[in-house]
Design an enzyme around this catalytic site. Sequence first.
Site, PDB file in Angstrom:
ATOM      1  N   GLY A   1     -14.477 -10.516  -6.382  1.00  0.00           N
ATOM      2  CA  GLY A   1     -13.663 -11.650  -6.798  1.00  0.00           C
ATOM      3  C   GLY A   1     -12.493 -11.269  -7.693  1.00  0.00           C
TER       4      GLY A   1
ATOM      5  N   ASP B   1      -4.431  -2.314  -4.761  1.00  0.00           N
ATOM      6  CA  ASP B   1      -4.412  -2.200  -3.294  1.00  0.00           C
ATOM      7  C   ASP B   1      -3.020  -1.875  -2.762  1.00  0.00           C
ATOM      8  OD1 ASP B   1      -7.108  -2.712  -3.209  1.00  0.00           O
ATOM      9  OD2 ASP B   1      -6.923  -4.731  -2.368  1.00  0.00           O
ATOM     10  N   ASP B   2      -1.988  -2.234  -3.510  1.00  0.00           N
ATOM     11  CA  ASP B   2      -0.621  -1.958  -3.075  1.00  0.00           C
ATOM     12  C   ASP B   2      -0.248  -0.482  -3.198  1.00  0.00           C
ATOM     13  OD1 ASP B   2      -0.283  -4.658  -2.525  1.00  0.00           O
ATOM     14  OD2 ASP B   2       0.617  -5.084  -4.477  1.00  0.00           O
TER      15      ASP B   2
ATOM     16  N   PHE C   1      -2.357   2.124  -2.101  1.00  0.00           N
ATOM     17  CA  PHE C   1      -3.118   2.978  -1.186  1.00  0.00           C
ATOM     18  C   PHE C   1      -2.168   3.882  -0.410  1.00  0.00           C
ATOM     19  CE2 PHE C   1      -6.907   0.187  -1.402  1.00  0.00           C
ATOM     20  CZ  PHE C   1      -7.873   1.181  -1.506  1.00  0.00           C
TER      21      PHE C   1
ATOM     22  N   TYR D   1     -11.646   6.056   1.150  1.00  0.00           N
ATOM     23  CA  TYR D   1     -10.740   5.123   0.485  1.00  0.00           C
ATOM     24  C   TYR D   1     -11.187   4.773  -0.929  1.00  0.00           C
ATOM     25  CZ  TYR D   1      -8.020   4.159   4.659  1.00  0.00           C
ATOM     26  OH  TYR D   1      -7.186   4.269   5.743  1.00  0.00           O
TER      27      TYR D   1
END
Length: 192
Positions: free
Chosen positions: A5, A26-27, A29, A45
């Site tokens: 969450g 996440d931007d 990776f 990952y």
Amino acid sequence: VTNGGKTTLAEKLKKMLPNCAMLSQDDFFKPESEVETDERGFKLYDVLDALYMDEMVKSIRNWMKSPAISGVVTGEPQNTCDNLKNTEDVYILIVEGFLLYNYEPLNKLWNRRYFLTLPYEECKRRRSTRVYQPADTPGYFDGHVWPMYVKYKNELEENASNVVYLDGTKSQEELLSCVYSDIIQELKKLRE
């Protein structure tokens, strides 16, 4: 924890807080072609090497230098209240991600730290409902995702202080209320 969450909480906070921007790990990776594969064929990952962490630190530092003109989109809070009066000159950057506190250069930058947890079964159930690109291969959760979460959580518990652990099984409203109240207290300290 994956599917705990984090993004939902961060997005809701961003809407409620003044002069607030958000940055997502996440931007950062790396492209799939640059992510290592282990001997079982799992793309790795859930490790720091799968991310451009130096770029993330650079983005945060750039925001810190001039948050008002950083280019990071901010919005007017939707739920303003008396607690937020006199905070026009305070800027908030919410950074959300899954390996934030295990990267030492970031640990010097945090004012507040929150860590969402989930029990194994709930995490696996939630993960199974999500679609990832590339898709999770069979056995990926048990063979890579969960072991990496446990590894990094143990490192965090050994090395980091001032972390507020949040139970990800609580409702979104409970989590939001808890973190929002804590941030309001922090803002009050800044005004004193």
